[in-house]
Design a protein around this motif. Sequence first.
Motif, PDB file in Angstrom:
ATOM      1  N   CYS A  58       0.836  -1.209   0.000  1.00  9.47           N
ATOM      2  CA  CYS A  58       0.000   0.000   0.000  1.00  9.47           C
ATOM      3  C   CYS A  58       0.868   1.255   0.000  1.00  9.47           C
ATOM      4  N   ASP A  59       1.932   1.264   0.790  1.00  8.08           N
ATOM      5  CA  ASP A  59       2.827   2.424   0.822  1.00  8.08           C
ATOM      6  C   ASP A  59       3.417   2.692  -0.565  1.00  8.08           C
ATOM      7  N   ASP A  60       3.899   1.637  -1.221  1.00  5.98           N
ATOM      8  CA  ASP A  60       4.508   1.797  -2.541  1.00  5.98           C
ATOM      9  C   ASP A  60       3.486   2.263  -3.573  1.00  5.98           C
ATOM     10  N   ALA A  61       2.269   1.702  -3.504  1.00  7.72           N
ATOM     11  CA  ALA A  61       1.223   2.101  -4.448  1.00  7.72           C
ATOM     12  C   ALA A  61       0.844   3.564  -4.246  1.00  7.72           C
ATOM     13  N   LEU A  62       0.786   4.000  -2.997  1.00  8.00           N
ATOM     14  CA  LEU A  62       0.461   5.401  -2.706  1.00  8.00           C
ATOM     15  C   LEU A  62       1.527   6.329  -3.269  1.00  8.00           C
ATOM     16  N   LYS A  63       2.787   5.986  -3.073  1.00  8.99           N
ATOM     17  CA  LYS A  63       3.868   6.845  -3.561  1.00  8.99           C
ATOM     18  C   LYS A  63       3.899   6.907  -5.080  1.00  8.99           C
ATOM     19  N   ARG A  64       3.661   5.777  -5.734  1.00  4.86           N
ATOM     20  CA  ARG A  64       3.616   5.781  -7.200  1.00  4.86           C
ATOM     21  C   ARG A  64       2.468   6.647  -7.714  1.00  4.86           C
ATOM     22  N   TYR A  65       1.340   6.561  -7.038  1.00  7.40           N
ATOM     23  CA  TYR A  65       0.136   7.269  -7.479  1.00  7.40           C
ATOM     24  C   TYR A  65       0.273   8.784  -7.332  1.00  7.40           C
ATOM     25  N   LEU A  66       0.809   9.232  -6.205  1.00  6.94           N
ATOM     26  CA  LEU A  66       0.866  10.669  -5.935  1.00  6.94           C
ATOM     27  C   LEU A  66       2.113  11.354  -6.478  1.00  6.94           C
ATOM     28  N   SER A  67       3.148  10.589  -6.819  1.00  9.57           N
ATOM     29  CA  SER A  67       4.393  11.204  -7.292  1.00  9.57           C
ATOM     30  C   SER A  67       4.461  11.310  -8.810  1.00  9.57           C
ATOM     31  N   ARG A  68       3.327  11.126  -9.482  1.00  6.26           N
ATOM     32  CA  ARG A  68       3.306  11.312 -10.932  1.00  6.26           C
ATOM     33  C   ARG A  68       3.567  12.781 -11.273  1.00  6.26           C
ATOM     34  N   PRO A  69       4.130  13.058 -12.463  1.00  7.75           N
ATOM     35  CA  PRO A  69       4.501  14.435 -12.829  1.00  7.75           C
ATOM     36  C   PRO A  69       3.361  15.436 -12.728  1.00  7.75           C
ATOM     37  N   VAL A  70       2.120  15.007 -12.986  1.00  7.70           N
ATOM     38  CA  VAL A  70       0.995  15.943 -12.947  1.00  7.70           C
ATOM     39  C   VAL A  70       0.551  16.257 -11.522  1.00  7.70           C
ATOM     40  N   LEU A  71       1.066  15.520 -10.549  1.00  6.01           N
ATOM     41  CA  LEU A  71       0.648  15.734  -9.164  1.00  6.01           C
ATOM     42  C   LEU A  71       1.798  16.325  -8.343  1.00  6.01           C
ATOM     43  N   PHE A  72       2.429  15.523  -7.510  1.00  7.65           N
ATOM     44  CA  PHE A  72       3.443  16.057  -6.597  1.00  7.65           C
ATOM     45  C   PHE A  72       4.832  15.507  -6.916  1.00  7.65           C
ATOM     46  N   LYS A  73       5.824  16.320  -6.621  1.00 10.80           N
ATOM     47  CA  LYS A  73       7.207  15.860  -6.692  1.00 10.80           C
ATOM     48  C   LYS A  73       7.604  15.355  -5.313  1.00 10.80           C
ATOM     49  N   GLN A  74       7.989  14.097  -5.244  1.00  6.13           N
ATOM     50  CA  GLN A  74       8.306  13.517  -3.937  1.00  6.13           C
ATOM     51  C   GLN A  74       9.612  14.072  -3.392  1.00  6.13           C
ATOM     52  N   ILE A  75       9.592  14.418  -2.116  1.00 11.04           N
ATOM     53  CA  ILE A  75      10.783  14.910  -1.425  1.00 11.04           C
ATOM     54  C   ILE A  75      11.386  13.752  -0.640  1.00 11.04           C
ATOM     55  N   HIS A  76      12.658  13.468  -0.881  1.00  6.40           N
ATOM     56  CA  HIS A  76      13.311  12.299  -0.269  1.00  6.40           C
ATOM     57  C   HIS A  76      14.241  12.701   0.878  1.00  6.40           C
ATOM     58  N   LEU A  77      13.925  13.783   1.568  1.00  5.42           N
ATOM     59  CA  LEU A  77      14.812  14.281   2.621  1.00  5.42           C
ATOM     60  C   LEU A  77      15.066  13.236   3.696  1.00  5.42           C
ATOM     61  N   HIS A  78      14.003  12.602   4.192  1.00 11.09           N
ATOM     62  CA  HIS A  78      14.174  11.618   5.268  1.00 11.09           C
ATOM     63  C   HIS A  78      15.070  10.463   4.822  1.00 11.09           C
ATOM     64  N   THR A  79      14.842   9.970   3.614  1.00 11.81           N
ATOM     65  CA  THR A  79      15.665   8.876   3.091  1.00 11.81           C
ATOM     66  C   THR A  79      17.112   9.319   2.935  1.00 11.81           C
ATOM     67  N   ASP A  80      17.321  10.531   2.430  1.00  7.04           N
ATOM     68  CA  ASP A  80      18.681  11.034   2.231  1.00  7.04           C
ATOM     69  C   ASP A  80      19.428  11.155   3.553  1.00  7.04           C
TER      70      ASP A  80
END
Length: 241
Positions: A58-80
């Motif tokens: 579910c987490d992966d599906a949510l990130k794929r769905y919302l990080s599409r170019p027409v929606l949001f750019k994912q910020i990877h600060l925590h991972t970095d």
Amino acid sequence: MAPRKDVKGLAPVPSTPARSPSSAVSPLPGPLSTSVPLEEREVIKVNNYNTSELKNACDDALKRYLSRPVLFKQIHLHTDVRLVLGWAGVFTAAATGLYGWKTDFEKSKPGVWVGFILYLVLTSLQTLYSYFVEGDTIFVGRRKTFSKRIMTERITISSRTVPVPSSGLSLKPSPTNSPSYSLSINYVQSTSGGKSLLAKGRTHEAKHYSAFFDEKGVMAQEVFERWIGELVEAVMEGKGA
């Protein structure tokens, strides 16, 4: 009225009547208006008895769905941050081991102790950051739009698994005894580099995993994405709880 042209590469937005700060909404389309083409989907199958697999899917599906170019750019600060601290610990351990191997045992003691303490500090910082700062956060997204002024939208989503109450435990998952996928969504719309708040919203909702996975563990991605889209659009419009 014809839509305004984009400025400096920002997405064009249609003209809208002026709104008060408390009722401002995003000028760009929400998730429900941008469906995922069938050819871009892959079958997702998990073990229904493994809550970690259910949550990760579910987490992966949510990130794929919302990080599409027409929606949001994912910020990877925590991972970095976690990666930097983790690799720093690895290099510290390797350098300490190499120094202790090439240097006489007695002479290397102070240096080895310094390396050991530094490694413990880095590892502790990584653990503390993951627990207290990142927490259950799985997605942080941002996008900028132009409508008379540059506006920034930021969305933060946290997730966790709500276990089945002990009274409802059963050997076979079902709609009534399945663990739940719980989401917390925070949305902020601002301008002037975050100095001026235009709108904000928050919502929280949980749904049984059995609503998204069939008896064979195959994920109903359209159902899951529709639920996510409805939650995100509601919080963007200020309808969140």
